[in-house]
Design an enzyme around this catalytic site. Structure first.
Site, PDB file in Angstrom:
ATOM      1  N   LYS A  10      45.633  33.133  84.652  1.00 25.99           N
ATOM      2  CA  LYS A  10      44.778  32.669  85.750  1.00 25.99           C
ATOM      3  C   LYS A  10      43.452  33.450  85.764  1.00 25.99           C
ATOM      4  O   LYS A  10      43.316  34.469  85.072  1.00 25.99           O
ATOM      5  CB  LYS A  10      45.536  32.833  87.066  1.00 25.99           C
ATOM      6  CG  LYS A  10      46.788  31.951  87.169  1.00 25.99           C
ATOM      7  CD  LYS A  10      47.439  32.081  88.542  1.00 25.99           C
ATOM      8  CE  LYS A  10      48.665  31.189  88.666  1.00 25.99           C
ATOM      9  NZ  LYS A  10      49.247  31.262  90.046  1.00 25.99           N
ATOM     10  N   TYR A  50      48.551  21.092  90.168  1.00 27.79           N
ATOM     11  CA  TYR A  50      49.276  21.598  91.334  1.00 27.79           C
ATOM     12  C   TYR A  50      49.674  20.480  92.298  1.00 27.79           C
ATOM     13  O   TYR A  50      49.851  20.730  93.490  1.00 27.79           O
ATOM     14  CB  TYR A  50      48.440  22.664  92.047  1.00 27.79           C
ATOM     15  CG  TYR A  50      48.489  24.020  91.366  1.00 27.79           C
ATOM     16  CD1 TYR A  50      49.706  24.681  91.162  1.00 27.79           C
ATOM     17  CD2 TYR A  50      47.325  24.648  90.937  1.00 27.79           C
ATOM     18  CE1 TYR A  50      49.753  25.927  90.545  1.00 27.79           C
ATOM     19  CE2 TYR A  50      47.370  25.897  90.315  1.00 27.79           C
ATOM     20  CZ  TYR A  50      48.596  26.525  90.128  1.00 27.79           C
ATOM     21  OH  TYR A  50      48.643  27.764  89.522  1.00 27.79           O
ATOM     22  N   PHE A  58      48.140  26.183 101.589  1.00 27.34           N
ATOM     23  CA  PHE A  58      47.323  26.979 100.668  1.00 27.34           C
ATOM     24  C   PHE A  58      46.750  26.159  99.519  1.00 27.34           C
ATOM     25  O   PHE A  58      46.112  26.712  98.611  1.00 27.34           O
ATOM     26  CB  PHE A  58      48.132  28.166 100.119  1.00 27.34           C
ATOM     27  CG  PHE A  58      49.409  27.790  99.410  1.00 27.34           C
ATOM     28  CD1 PHE A  58      49.406  27.385  98.083  1.00 27.34           C
ATOM     29  CD2 PHE A  58      50.625  27.850 100.084  1.00 27.34           C
ATOM     30  CE1 PHE A  58      50.583  27.043  97.426  1.00 27.34           C
ATOM     31  CE2 PHE A  58      51.816  27.506  99.432  1.00 27.34           C
ATOM     32  CZ  PHE A  58      51.782  27.098  98.093  1.00 27.34           C
ATOM     33  N   THR A  92      57.118  34.875  92.254  1.00 29.86           N
ATOM     34  CA  THR A  92      55.837  34.291  92.659  1.00 29.86           C
ATOM     35  C   THR A  92      55.004  35.279  93.467  1.00 29.86           C
ATOM     36  O   THR A  92      53.807  35.439  93.218  1.00 29.86           O
ATOM     37  CB  THR A  92      56.074  33.006  93.475  1.00 29.86           C
ATOM     38  OG1 THR A  92      56.813  32.088  92.672  1.00 29.86           O
ATOM     39  CG2 THR A  92      54.766  32.383  93.911  1.00 29.86           C
ATOM     40  N   ASN A 113      48.120  35.909  91.347  1.00 36.99           N
ATOM     41  CA  ASN A 113      49.287  36.514  90.688  1.00 36.99           C
ATOM     42  C   ASN A 113      49.246  36.372  89.165  1.00 36.99           C
ATOM     43  O   ASN A 113      50.272  36.295  88.509  1.00 36.99           O
ATOM     44  CB  ASN A 113      50.578  35.962  91.301  1.00 36.99           C
ATOM     45  CG  ASN A 113      50.670  34.449  91.208  1.00 36.99           C
ATOM     46  OD1 ASN A 113      49.835  33.818  90.550  1.00 36.99           O
ATOM     47  ND2 ASN A 113      51.678  33.865  91.824  1.00 36.99           N
ATOM     48  N   HIS A 116      50.594  31.676  85.286  1.00 42.25           N
ATOM     49  CA  HIS A 116      51.401  30.492  85.605  1.00 42.25           C
ATOM     50  C   HIS A 116      52.317  30.206  84.422  1.00 42.25           C
ATOM     51  O   HIS A 116      51.922  30.373  83.276  1.00 42.25           O
ATOM     52  CB  HIS A 116      50.497  29.271  85.819  1.00 42.25           C
ATOM     53  CG  HIS A 116      51.266  27.974  85.825  1.00 42.25           C
ATOM     54  ND1 HIS A 116      51.868  27.481  86.951  1.00 42.25           N
ATOM     55  CD2 HIS A 116      51.585  27.117  84.816  1.00 42.25           C
ATOM     56  CE1 HIS A 116      52.505  26.360  86.644  1.00 42.25           C
ATOM     57  NE2 HIS A 116      52.348  26.119  85.350  1.00 42.25           N
ATOM     58  N   GLU A 127      52.912  19.258  82.310  1.00 45.08           N
ATOM     59  CA  GLU A 127      51.776  20.179  82.220  1.00 45.08           C
ATOM     60  C   GLU A 127      51.207  20.234  80.798  1.00 45.08           C
ATOM     61  O   GLU A 127      49.988  20.304  80.616  1.00 45.08           O
ATOM     62  CB  GLU A 127      52.203  21.580  82.695  1.00 45.08           C
ATOM     63  CG  GLU A 127      52.506  21.591  84.193  1.00 45.08           C
ATOM     64  CD  GLU A 127      53.227  22.847  84.681  1.00 45.08           C
ATOM     65  OE1 GLU A 127      53.410  23.788  83.880  1.00 45.08           O
ATOM     66  OE2 GLU A 127      53.605  22.878  85.868  1.00 45.08           O
TER      67      GLU A 127
HETATM   68  P1  IDP Z   1      54.970  29.852  90.701  1.00 42.37           P
HETATM   69  O1  IDP Z   1      53.553  30.056  90.240  1.00 42.37           O
HETATM   70  O2  IDP Z   1      55.773  31.114  90.635  1.00 42.37           O
HETATM   71  O3  IDP Z   1      55.651  28.693  90.019  1.00 42.37           O
HETATM   72  P2  IDP Z   1      54.732  28.117  93.042  1.00 42.37           P
HETATM   73  O4  IDP Z   1      55.658  28.150  94.198  1.00 42.37           O
HETATM   74  O5  IDP Z   1      54.815  26.965  92.093  1.00 42.37           O
HETATM   75  O6  IDP Z   1      54.900  29.508  92.255  1.00 42.37           O
HETATM   76  O7  IDP Z   1      53.260  28.207  93.616  1.00 42.37           O
HETATM   77  C1  IDP Z   1      52.157  27.958  92.782  1.00 42.37           C
HETATM   78  C2  IDP Z   1      51.107  29.005  93.050  1.00 42.37           C
HETATM   79  O8  IDP Z   1      50.611  28.826  94.371  1.00 42.37           O
HETATM   80  C3  IDP Z   1      51.601  30.445  93.013  1.00 42.37           C
HETATM   81  O9  IDP Z   1      51.615  30.982  91.703  1.00 42.37           O
HETATM   82  C4  IDP Z   1      50.620  31.159  93.901  1.00 42.37           C
HETATM   83  O10 IDP Z   1      49.445  31.523  93.170  1.00 42.37           O
HETATM   84  C5  IDP Z   1      50.250  30.100  94.916  1.00 42.37           C
HETATM   85  N1  IDP Z   1      50.988  30.304  96.160  1.00 42.37           N
HETATM   86  C6  IDP Z   1      52.311  30.115  96.362  1.00 42.37           C
HETATM   87  N2  IDP Z   1      52.661  30.417  97.618  1.00 42.37           N
HETATM   88  C7  IDP Z   1      51.511  30.824  98.227  1.00 42.37           C
HETATM   89  C8  IDP Z   1      51.213  31.262  99.562  1.00 42.37           C
HETATM   90  O11 IDP Z   1      52.071  31.361 100.436  1.00 42.37           O
HETATM   91  N3  IDP Z   1      49.906  31.602  99.798  1.00 42.37           N
HETATM   92  C9  IDP Z   1      48.930  31.517  98.845  1.00 42.37           C
HETATM   93  N4  IDP Z   1      49.178  31.095  97.596  1.00 42.37           N
HETATM   94  C10 IDP Z   1      50.454  30.755  97.292  1.00 42.37           C
HETATM   95 MG    MG Z   2      55.297  26.660  90.109  1.00 42.78          MG
END
Ligand code: IDP
Ligand code: MG
Length: 137
Positions: A10, A50, A58, A92, A113, A116, A127
């Site tokens: 990212k 997404y 978010f 996550t 984070n 991905h 994807e």
């Molecule tokens: P993942 O990346 O571990 O698969 P997902 O639940 O698919 O996690 O969420 C996609 C991305 O959305 C996450 O990597 C994170 O960057 C963002 N995200 C998830 N939950 C939150 C939140 O509560 N606040 C802000 N960003 C979030």
């Molecule tokens: Mg995900």
């Protein structure tokens, strides 16, 4: 079983200079990089990527962030690649990610984070088709 996953460093990971470290971890684990591309993601592609989070509060912040700078897109292949990469990434929310995982070592904020990775065979296929349209199946 040999499978392919879609991985993305990212914008925060690219900006922090972690691309090489992340690719190195993937290769040293024994997985193979089958395609690699650095680009700023178009907004429409980010929204499609997404799509499952479209109704989340978010979502706008997420699309804004993922298009805010260059990302490194990877197609990665190997035995059990999808689950292996998810384990290497960590939880996550980096605050819950174990030390030794990529998020557990390099991130703290759930919104930023670092990495991905596809979470299942269906999302990996979707994807990979979205980001590597010319990759042979
Ligand atoms: P993942 O990346 O571990 O698969 P997902 O639940 O698919 O996690 O969420 C996609 C991305 O959305 C996450 O990597 C994170 O960057 C963002 N995200 C998830 N939950 C939150 C939140 O509560 N606040 C802000 N960003 C979030
Ligand atoms: Mg995900």
């Amino acid at each position: 079983m040999t499978e392919r996953s879609f991985v993305m460093v990212k914008p925060d990971g690219v900006a922090a200079g972690l691309t090489g470290e992340i690719i190195s971890r993937i290769e040293r684990r024994g997985l193979r990089i089958v395609a690699l591309h650095k680009a700023v993601m178009a907004r429409s592609v980010a929204e499609e990527h997404y799509d499952e989070h479209r109704q989340r509060p978010f979502f706008d912040e997420l699309v804004e962030f993922i298009t805010s700078g260059p990302v490194v897109l990877l197609a990665v292949e190997g035995d059990g690649a999808i689950a292996v990469l998810r384990t290497m990434m960590g939880a996550t929310d980096p605050k819950n990610a174990a030390p030794g995982t990529i998020r557990g070592d390099y991130a703290l904020d759930v919104g930023q984070n670092i990495i991905h990775g596809s979470d299942a065979p269906g999302s990996a296929a979707r994807e990979l088709a979205l980001h590597f349209a010319d990759l042979d199946a």
